[in-house]
Write a protein that holds these residues in place. Structure first.
Motif, PDB file in Angstrom:
ATOM      1  N   UNK A  45     -38.386 -15.540  47.347  1.00  0.00           N
ATOM      2  CA  UNK A  45     -38.433 -15.588  48.807  1.00  0.00           C
ATOM      3  C   UNK A  45     -38.356 -17.053  49.237  1.00  0.00           C
ATOM      4  N   UNK A  46     -38.078 -17.271  50.497  1.00  0.00           N
ATOM      5  CA  UNK A  46     -37.913 -18.615  51.053  1.00  0.00           C
ATOM      6  C   UNK A  46     -39.100 -19.526  50.750  1.00  0.00           C
ATOM      7  N   UNK A  47     -40.315 -19.001  50.879  1.00  0.00           N
ATOM      8  CA  UNK A  47     -41.516 -19.837  50.732  1.00  0.00           C
ATOM      9  C   UNK A  47     -42.042 -19.930  49.297  1.00  0.00           C
ATOM     10  N   UNK A  48     -41.338 -19.347  48.335  1.00  0.00           N
ATOM     11  CA  UNK A  48     -41.822 -19.340  46.955  1.00  0.00           C
ATOM     12  C   UNK A  48     -41.324 -20.524  46.118  1.00  0.00           C
ATOM     13  N   UNK A  49     -40.422 -21.304  46.662  1.00  0.00           N
ATOM     14  CA  UNK A  49     -39.888 -22.451  45.936  1.00  0.00           C
ATOM     15  C   UNK A  49     -40.056 -23.684  46.811  1.00  0.00           C
ATOM     16  N   UNK A  50     -40.600 -24.731  46.225  1.00  0.00           N
ATOM     17  CA  UNK A  50     -40.847 -25.973  46.957  1.00  0.00           C
ATOM     18  C   UNK A  50     -39.604 -26.831  47.072  1.00  0.00           C
ATOM     19  N   UNK A  51     -39.816 -28.128  47.282  1.00  0.00           N
ATOM     20  CA  UNK A  51     -38.688 -29.026  47.511  1.00  0.00           C
ATOM     21  C   UNK A  51     -38.607 -30.147  46.475  1.00  0.00           C
ATOM     22  N   UNK A  52     -39.072 -29.871  45.256  1.00  0.00           N
ATOM     23  CA  UNK A  52     -38.982 -30.863  44.188  1.00  0.00           C
ATOM     24  C   UNK A  52     -37.940 -30.490  43.155  1.00  0.00           C
ATOM     25  N   UNK A  53     -37.476 -31.465  42.411  1.00  0.00           N
ATOM     26  CA  UNK A  53     -36.481 -31.220  41.366  1.00  0.00           C
ATOM     27  C   UNK A  53     -37.048 -30.334  40.262  1.00  0.00           C
ATOM     28  N   UNK A  54     -38.349 -30.393  40.064  1.00  0.00           N
ATOM     29  CA  UNK A  54     -38.985 -29.590  39.013  1.00  0.00           C
ATOM     30  C   UNK A  54     -38.795 -28.086  39.251  1.00  0.00           C
ATOM     31  N   UNK A  55     -38.566 -27.677  40.496  1.00  0.00           N
ATOM     32  CA  UNK A  55     -38.330 -26.261  40.795  1.00  0.00           C
ATOM     33  C   UNK A  55     -37.104 -25.759  40.030  1.00  0.00           C
ATOM     34  N   UNK A  56     -36.111 -26.601  39.911  1.00  0.00           N
ATOM     35  CA  UNK A  56     -34.908 -26.258  39.139  1.00  0.00           C
ATOM     36  C   UNK A  56     -35.130 -26.539  37.661  1.00  0.00           C
ATOM     37  N   UNK A  57     -35.674 -27.725  37.359  1.00  0.00           N
ATOM     38  CA  UNK A  57     -35.807 -28.167  35.969  1.00  0.00           C
ATOM     39  C   UNK A  57     -36.682 -27.229  35.146  1.00  0.00           C
ATOM     40  N   UNK A  58     -37.748 -26.729  35.728  1.00  0.00           N
ATOM     41  CA  UNK A  58     -38.635 -25.849  34.948  1.00  0.00           C
ATOM     42  C   UNK A  58     -38.042 -24.463  34.740  1.00  0.00           C
ATOM     43  N   UNK A  59     -37.021 -24.111  35.504  1.00  0.00           N
ATOM     44  CA  UNK A  59     -36.368 -22.811  35.343  1.00  0.00           C
ATOM     45  C   UNK A  59     -35.127 -22.885  34.453  1.00  0.00           C
ATOM     46  N   UNK A  60     -34.689 -24.085  34.139  1.00  0.00           N
ATOM     47  CA  UNK A  60     -33.517 -24.293  33.291  1.00  0.00           C
ATOM     48  C   UNK A  60     -33.828 -23.845  31.863  1.00  0.00           C
ATOM     49  N   UNK A 105     -26.849 -23.434  47.639  1.00  0.00           N
ATOM     50  CA  UNK A 105     -26.635 -24.866  47.792  1.00  0.00           C
ATOM     51  C   UNK A 105     -27.938 -25.600  47.501  1.00  0.00           C
ATOM     52  N   UNK A 106     -27.806 -26.731  46.841  1.00  0.00           N
ATOM     53  CA  UNK A 106     -28.955 -27.622  46.701  1.00  0.00           C
ATOM     54  C   UNK A 106     -28.511 -29.032  46.995  1.00  0.00           C
ATOM     55  N   UNK A 107     -29.398 -29.788  47.623  1.00  0.00           N
ATOM     56  CA  UNK A 107     -29.103 -31.120  48.119  1.00  0.00           C
ATOM     57  C   UNK A 107     -30.257 -32.025  47.690  1.00  0.00           C
ATOM     58  N   UNK A 108     -29.985 -32.905  46.727  1.00  0.00           N
ATOM     59  CA  UNK A 108     -31.019 -33.739  46.108  1.00  0.00           C
ATOM     60  C   UNK A 108     -30.951 -35.157  46.650  1.00  0.00           C
ATOM     61  N   UNK A 109     -32.008 -35.594  47.312  1.00  0.00           N
ATOM     62  CA  UNK A 109     -32.137 -36.969  47.785  1.00  0.00           C
ATOM     63  C   UNK A 109     -32.836 -37.747  46.684  1.00  0.00           C
ATOM     64  N   UNK A 110     -32.092 -38.547  45.937  1.00  0.00           N
ATOM     65  CA  UNK A 110     -32.646 -39.261  44.793  1.00  0.00           C
ATOM     66  C   UNK A 110     -33.611 -40.375  45.203  1.00  0.00           C
ATOM     67  N   UNK A 111     -33.517 -40.839  46.444  1.00  0.00           N
ATOM     68  CA  UNK A 111     -34.419 -41.904  46.888  1.00  0.00           C
ATOM     69  C   UNK A 111     -35.826 -41.368  47.128  1.00  0.00           C
ATOM     70  N   UNK A 112     -35.928 -40.113  47.567  1.00  0.00           N
ATOM     71  CA  UNK A 112     -37.251 -39.522  47.831  1.00  0.00           C
ATOM     72  C   UNK A 112     -37.657 -38.533  46.746  1.00  0.00           C
ATOM     73  N   UNK A 113     -36.675 -38.050  45.974  1.00  0.00           N
ATOM     74  CA  UNK A 113     -36.968 -37.039  44.961  1.00  0.00           C
ATOM     75  C   UNK A 113     -37.028 -35.633  45.529  1.00  0.00           C
ATOM     76  N   UNK A 114     -36.814 -35.485  46.812  1.00  0.00           N
ATOM     77  CA  UNK A 114     -36.878 -34.174  47.461  1.00  0.00           C
ATOM     78  C   UNK A 114     -35.542 -33.450  47.321  1.00  0.00           C
TER      79      UNK A 114
END
Length: 194
Positions: free
Chosen positions: A69-84, A46-55
């Motif tokens: 692992x849990x701590x290897x991915x942050x909370x920015x959209x770029x985490x997904x975008x750079x892996x696309x 699951x991913x939940x994107x808050x567009x007002x904060x970008x988190x």
């Protein structure tokens, strides 16, 4: 309370019935537990994107699906975008934009995402804007990721088998056409002589 001279005169107490609050809290816990079991049982991330904060909140299953692992991915959209996968970026963004404009009731995309080991997995990404502002612009997108790599491999194997079967059928037809011509020519001569 006290009088003007500081002498104690009495007190006012209140009693709050918390039975309804406790009942509501337990119902909320049960609902959250059902939601958690449903997600874990489905195997989806699951991913939940808050567009007002970008988190973006990425669930532990979302991260584990890609080998992180849990701590290897942050909370920015770029985490997904750079892996696309670069070849899938344009269509994926177009699907999100169509949904944001209200042209589709939900968002759906099949695309590849790079895993921790550098390989790519096919992902079925489905979601929808669950919150919009007064201007109609989305404020929050909630989505799931399903690993469809095995399905995509099966589809590719079937496509390859179909192409090979069609190629074999063309070769067979061509062979029969040639053989028919080769047999017919001498037969016409024999019939003519007869």
């Amino acid at each position: 309370w006290f009088d003007a001279f500081g002498n104690f005169e009495g007190y006012i107490g209140s009693c709050i019935d918390v039975t309804d609050s406790i009942r509501l809290f337990r119902a909320l816990q049960e609902s959250e537990q059902r939601w958690k079991f449903a997600l874990e049982g489905s195997g989806d991330g699951v991913w939940d994107w808050d567009l007002t904060t970008g988190k973006v909140f990425y669930s532990p299953r979302w991260k584990a699906m890609l080998g992180f692992a849990e701590d290897e991915i942050g909370d920015g959209l770029e985490e997904w975008a750079e892996r696309l996968h670069p070849e899938d970026r344009e269509e994926c963004q177009a699907a999100v934009e169509r949904h944001f404009r209200g042209e589709t009731p939900d968002y759906s995309s099949e695309h590849r995402v790079r895993c921790r080991d550098g390989s790519y997995k096919w992902i079925l990404d489905r979601g929808m804007a669950v919150s919009r502002g007064p201007d109609g612009q989305p404020r929050r997108l909630l989505a799931t990721h399903s690993d469809i790599t095995a399905r995509k491999r099966s589809e590719e194997a079937l496509r390859k088998a179909r192409d090979e079967a069609e190629s074999a059928a063309r070769i067979k037809s061509q062979f029969l056409a040639n053989m028919s011509h080769e047999i017919r020519t001498p037969m016409i001569a024999i019939i003519g002589l007869t």
